[in-house]
Design a protein around this motif. Structure first.
Motif, PDB file in Angstrom:
ATOM      1  N   THR A 157      -7.931 -25.006 -24.179  1.00 33.56           N
ATOM      2  CA  THR A 157      -8.101 -24.519 -22.803  1.00 33.56           C
ATOM      3  C   THR A 157      -9.571 -24.445 -22.430  1.00 33.56           C
ATOM      4  O   THR A 157      -9.965 -24.867 -21.334  1.00 33.56           O
ATOM      5  CB  THR A 157      -7.442 -23.140 -22.632  1.00 33.56           C
ATOM      6  OG1 THR A 157      -7.873 -22.263 -23.677  1.00 33.56           O
ATOM      7  CG2 THR A 157      -5.927 -23.249 -22.690  1.00 33.56           C
ATOM      8  N   ASP A 170     -11.637 -26.787 -19.554  1.00 35.43           N
ATOM      9  CA  ASP A 170     -12.507 -26.273 -18.493  1.00 35.43           C
ATOM     10  C   ASP A 170     -13.878 -26.944 -18.552  1.00 35.43           C
ATOM     11  O   ASP A 170     -14.459 -27.305 -17.514  1.00 35.43           O
ATOM     12  CB  ASP A 170     -12.647 -24.754 -18.613  1.00 35.43           C
ATOM     13  CG  ASP A 170     -11.362 -24.013 -18.308  1.00 35.43           C
ATOM     14  OD1 ASP A 170     -10.452 -24.616 -17.702  1.00 35.43           O
ATOM     15  OD2 ASP A 170     -11.256 -22.827 -18.688  1.00 35.43           O
ATOM     16  N   LEU A 199      -2.896 -29.600 -17.563  1.00 34.46           N
ATOM     17  CA  LEU A 199      -2.230 -28.325 -17.323  1.00 34.46           C
ATOM     18  C   LEU A 199      -3.176 -27.276 -16.756  1.00 34.46           C
ATOM     19  O   LEU A 199      -2.744 -26.334 -16.083  1.00 34.46           O
ATOM     20  CB  LEU A 199      -1.602 -27.818 -18.623  1.00 34.46           C
ATOM     21  CG  LEU A 199      -0.450 -28.675 -19.161  1.00 34.46           C
ATOM     22  CD1 LEU A 199      -0.126 -28.286 -20.598  1.00 34.46           C
ATOM     23  CD2 LEU A 199       0.780 -28.537 -18.276  1.00 34.46           C
ATOM     24  N   GLN A 200      -4.463 -27.416 -17.033  1.00 33.15           N
ATOM     25  CA  GLN A 200      -5.463 -26.480 -16.514  1.00 33.15           C
ATOM     26  C   GLN A 200      -5.980 -26.909 -15.141  1.00 33.15           C
ATOM     27  O   GLN A 200      -6.199 -26.083 -14.253  1.00 33.15           O
ATOM     28  CB  GLN A 200      -6.639 -26.382 -17.485  1.00 33.15           C
ATOM     29  CG  GLN A 200      -6.358 -25.643 -18.782  1.00 33.15           C
ATOM     30  CD  GLN A 200      -6.340 -24.138 -18.582  1.00 33.15           C
ATOM     31  OE1 GLN A 200      -5.284 -23.529 -18.442  1.00 33.15           O
ATOM     32  NE2 GLN A 200      -7.508 -23.534 -18.547  1.00 33.15           N
ATOM     33  N   HIS A 201      -6.215 -28.202 -14.991  1.00 36.32           N
ATOM     34  CA  HIS A 201      -6.823 -28.750 -13.772  1.00 36.32           C
ATOM     35  C   HIS A 201      -6.053 -29.991 -13.332  1.00 36.32           C
ATOM     36  O   HIS A 201      -6.577 -31.117 -13.413  1.00 36.32           O
ATOM     37  CB  HIS A 201      -8.293 -29.093 -14.033  1.00 36.32           C
ATOM     38  CG  HIS A 201      -9.114 -27.946 -14.508  1.00 36.32           C
ATOM     39  ND1 HIS A 201      -9.695 -27.030 -13.645  1.00 36.32           N
ATOM     40  CD2 HIS A 201      -9.440 -27.540 -15.769  1.00 36.32           C
ATOM     41  CE1 HIS A 201     -10.351 -26.118 -14.356  1.00 36.32           C
ATOM     42  NE2 HIS A 201     -10.212 -26.404 -15.640  1.00 36.32           N
ATOM     43  N   ASP A 255      -0.496 -20.684 -22.773  1.00 35.68           N
ATOM     44  CA  ASP A 255      -1.043 -19.882 -21.664  1.00 35.68           C
ATOM     45  C   ASP A 255      -1.987 -20.702 -20.788  1.00 35.68           C
ATOM     46  O   ASP A 255      -3.108 -20.289 -20.491  1.00 35.68           O
ATOM     47  CB  ASP A 255      -1.756 -18.647 -22.205  1.00 35.68           C
ATOM     48  CG  ASP A 255      -2.865 -18.985 -23.199  1.00 35.68           C
ATOM     49  OD1 ASP A 255      -2.880 -20.116 -23.707  1.00 35.68           O
ATOM     50  OD2 ASP A 255      -3.695 -18.099 -23.456  1.00 35.68           O
ATOM     51  N   THR A 256      -1.545 -21.892 -20.367  1.00 32.37           N
ATOM     52  CA  THR A 256      -2.341 -22.704 -19.458  1.00 32.37           C
ATOM     53  C   THR A 256      -2.098 -22.247 -18.015  1.00 32.37           C
ATOM     54  O   THR A 256      -1.138 -21.539 -17.726  1.00 32.37           O
ATOM     55  CB  THR A 256      -1.966 -24.190 -19.602  1.00 32.37           C
ATOM     56  OG1 THR A 256      -0.548 -24.325 -19.503  1.00 32.37           O
ATOM     57  CG2 THR A 256      -2.425 -24.735 -20.947  1.00 32.37           C
ATOM     58  N   ARG A 257      -2.987 -22.663 -17.106  1.00 31.50           N
ATOM     59  CA  ARG A 257      -2.861 -22.221 -15.707  1.00 31.50           C
ATOM     60  C   ARG A 257      -1.566 -22.698 -15.078  1.00 31.50           C
ATOM     61  O   ARG A 257      -1.018 -22.057 -14.192  1.00 31.50           O
ATOM     62  CB  ARG A 257      -4.054 -22.735 -14.892  1.00 31.50           C
ATOM     63  CG  ARG A 257      -5.376 -22.092 -15.263  1.00 31.50           C
ATOM     64  CD  ARG A 257      -6.471 -22.384 -14.243  1.00 31.50           C
ATOM     65  NE  ARG A 257      -7.719 -21.775 -14.662  1.00 31.50           N
ATOM     66  CZ  ARG A 257      -8.678 -22.418 -15.316  1.00 31.50           C
ATOM     67  NH1 ARG A 257      -8.527 -23.694 -15.619  1.00 31.50           N
ATOM     68  NH2 ARG A 257      -9.788 -21.792 -15.658  1.00 31.50           N
ATOM     69  N   HIS A 258      -1.070 -23.837 -15.528  1.00 35.50           N
ATOM     70  CA  HIS A 258       0.180 -24.378 -14.996  1.00 35.50           C
ATOM     71  C   HIS A 258       1.124 -24.618 -16.167  1.00 35.50           C
ATOM     72  O   HIS A 258       0.720 -25.128 -17.209  1.00 35.50           O
ATOM     73  CB  HIS A 258      -0.075 -25.671 -14.225  1.00 35.50           C
ATOM     74  CG  HIS A 258      -0.994 -25.500 -13.062  1.00 35.50           C
ATOM     75  ND1 HIS A 258      -0.561 -25.230 -11.782  1.00 35.50           N
ATOM     76  CD2 HIS A 258      -2.358 -25.541 -12.989  1.00 35.50           C
ATOM     77  CE1 HIS A 258      -1.593 -25.118 -10.969  1.00 35.50           C
ATOM     78  NE2 HIS A 258      -2.699 -25.302 -11.677  1.00 35.50           N
ATOM     79  N   TYR A 281       2.810 -30.202 -15.878  1.00 30.77           N
ATOM     80  CA  TYR A 281       2.000 -31.143 -15.113  1.00 30.77           C
ATOM     81  C   TYR A 281       2.944 -32.047 -14.333  1.00 30.77           C
ATOM     82  O   TYR A 281       3.802 -32.719 -14.921  1.00 30.77           O
ATOM     83  CB  TYR A 281       1.121 -31.961 -16.063  1.00 30.77           C
ATOM     84  CG  TYR A 281       0.418 -33.141 -15.434  1.00 30.77           C
ATOM     85  CD1 TYR A 281      -0.548 -32.963 -14.451  1.00 30.77           C
ATOM     86  CD2 TYR A 281       0.720 -34.444 -15.838  1.00 30.77           C
ATOM     87  CE1 TYR A 281      -1.204 -34.051 -13.880  1.00 30.77           C
ATOM     88  CE2 TYR A 281       0.066 -35.537 -15.285  1.00 30.77           C
ATOM     89  CZ  TYR A 281      -0.888 -35.335 -14.305  1.00 30.77           C
ATOM     90  OH  TYR A 281      -1.537 -36.416 -13.741  1.00 30.77           O
ATOM     91  N   ARG A 333       6.791 -29.842 -20.568  1.00 28.78           N
ATOM     92  CA  ARG A 333       5.436 -29.681 -20.037  1.00 28.78           C
ATOM     93  C   ARG A 333       5.019 -30.856 -19.157  1.00 28.78           C
ATOM     94  O   ARG A 333       4.165 -30.693 -18.277  1.00 28.78           O
ATOM     95  CB  ARG A 333       4.424 -29.541 -21.189  1.00 28.78           C
ATOM     96  CG  ARG A 333       4.708 -28.454 -22.205  1.00 28.78           C
ATOM     97  CD  ARG A 333       4.735 -27.050 -21.620  1.00 28.78           C
ATOM     98  NE  ARG A 333       3.481 -26.579 -21.116  1.00 28.78           N
ATOM     99  CZ  ARG A 333       2.541 -25.971 -21.838  1.00 28.78           C
ATOM    100  NH1 ARG A 333       2.722 -25.800 -23.138  1.00 28.78           N
ATOM    101  NH2 ARG A 333       1.433 -25.525 -21.269  1.00 28.78           N
TER     102      ARG A 333
END
Length: 332
Positions: free
Chosen positions: A105, A109, A140-142, A244-247, A250, A276
């Motif tokens: 994660t 970023d 999944l984060q961005h 625990d990713t932001r989304h 995907y 996922r």
């Protein structure tokens, strides 16, 4: 390992290509050439090639650097011209700082910030092995940064058995490079033991031996081009994959491309991949192992290029019906 084994095949294939200029530029992505200044938190070697097409971002495997995928980048740049190719050194690897966190994660970023610093708003992101898990975390984060996702012989899961990776990392620590091992000849001999006769692995690891400061002066002590101690301390996190990713998922298009001689993408992994990455396509390269881009460079590049073209055209296949993956076999 992949780059060391695949480089001659990729180079010989492209020298006669009309876009040999791209090949020549990317072929300069040696340890020294990939050290140019980068405005982002991670080092990125950008090969610009005009045109409106979205760029390609390539992410290498554990203990490697961006240059390991320059052969694949060369082929893809030729197949999908015109567009730029971005070869990124992951946190703790290559010319990227060796003090950065190695979790997926946090790495995602840092990667997003690095691409933004180069003006890359979105891209086709292609990752091999550890780089594939980093690419999956980025999606999944961005998700807005990832126009499409290609995972080369890796599943975005927590693997149960990582004993071989742990053995290699422990053996590299036991070498005490720069202390007990002080010459390149000694390093090469020690790596023969680490690799247990696998000359591809030995060459791959030998390429990550440099003299301190990167200048290559004979008076400087040998060191690794990656942060071995941080990698060793982070093996549990690297073996796993974050929940625990932001989304949670995907929504873009994803390609999972595996070698038929590798066990890194198994049938048991499919439900988790589908959870996922619901819009995924599973393809297999025949007569290829984990380093499929080295074993079968033409076939691997062709599969990725075809997928990218589909996405660019808005025609990429959707999620598999009834939970079954869409499958394709790439002939060797």
């Amino acid at each position: 390992r992949g780059a060391a084994r695949g480089r001659p095949a990729a180079a010989s294939m492209l020298m006669a290509h009309p876009l040999a200029r791209i090949a020549a530029i990317l072929a300069l992505g040696s340890a020294a050439a990939l050290r140019g200044a980068s405005p982002g938190p991670l080092h990125a070697h950008v090969v610009p090639h005009g045109g409106p097409n979205p760029p390609l971002v390539l992410l290498h495997g554990l203990l490697g650097s961006g240059g390991n995928l320059r052969g694949l980048g060369t082929i893809l740049a030729a197949e999908l011209e015109p567009r730029c190719v971005v070869l990124v050194d992951a946190p703790g690897h290559g010319a990227s700082p060796h003090s950065l966190p190695l979790s997926y994660t946090a790495g995602a970023d840092l990667l997003a910030a690095t691409l933004g610093s180069h003006g890359v708003a979105s891209a086709h992101v292609i990752g091999h092995s550890f780089g594939g898990k980093l690419a999956a975390a980025l999606a999944l984060q961005h998700p807005d940064v990832v126009l499409s996702l290609s995972l080369l012989d890796i599943s975005p899961i927590a693997y149960e058995d990582w004993s071989e990776v742990r053995r290699v990392v422990s053996a590299l620590r036991d070498m005490r490079l720069g202390e007990a091992v002080t010459s390149r000849a000694e390093a090469s001999a020690a790596l023969a033991d680490v690799s247990r006769g696998d000359e591809g692995m030995r060459a791959f690891l030998r390429a990550s031996v440099e003299r301190g400061g990167g200048g290559g002066g004979e008076g400087e002590a040998l060191r690794w081009r990656f942060d071995l101690e941080s990698i060793h301390a982070s093996l549990d996190d690297l073996q796993s994959f974050p929940e625990d990713t932001r989304h949670a998922a995907y929504g873009g298009q994803a390609l999972v491309l595996r070698g038929d001689r590798s066990a890194h993408v198994r049938s048991a992994h499919i439900p988790e991949i589908g959870r996922r990455f619901p819009n995924y396509r599973l393809a297999t390269v025949r007569e290829a192992g984990h380093w499929l881009h080295a074993d079968k460079p033409r076939e691997t590049a062709a599969a990725v290029a075809a997928f990218v073209r589909y996405v660019d055209a808005g025609e990429a296949p959707g999620a598999a019906a009834a939970g079954r993956p869409r499958r394709a076999r790439v002939e060797g």
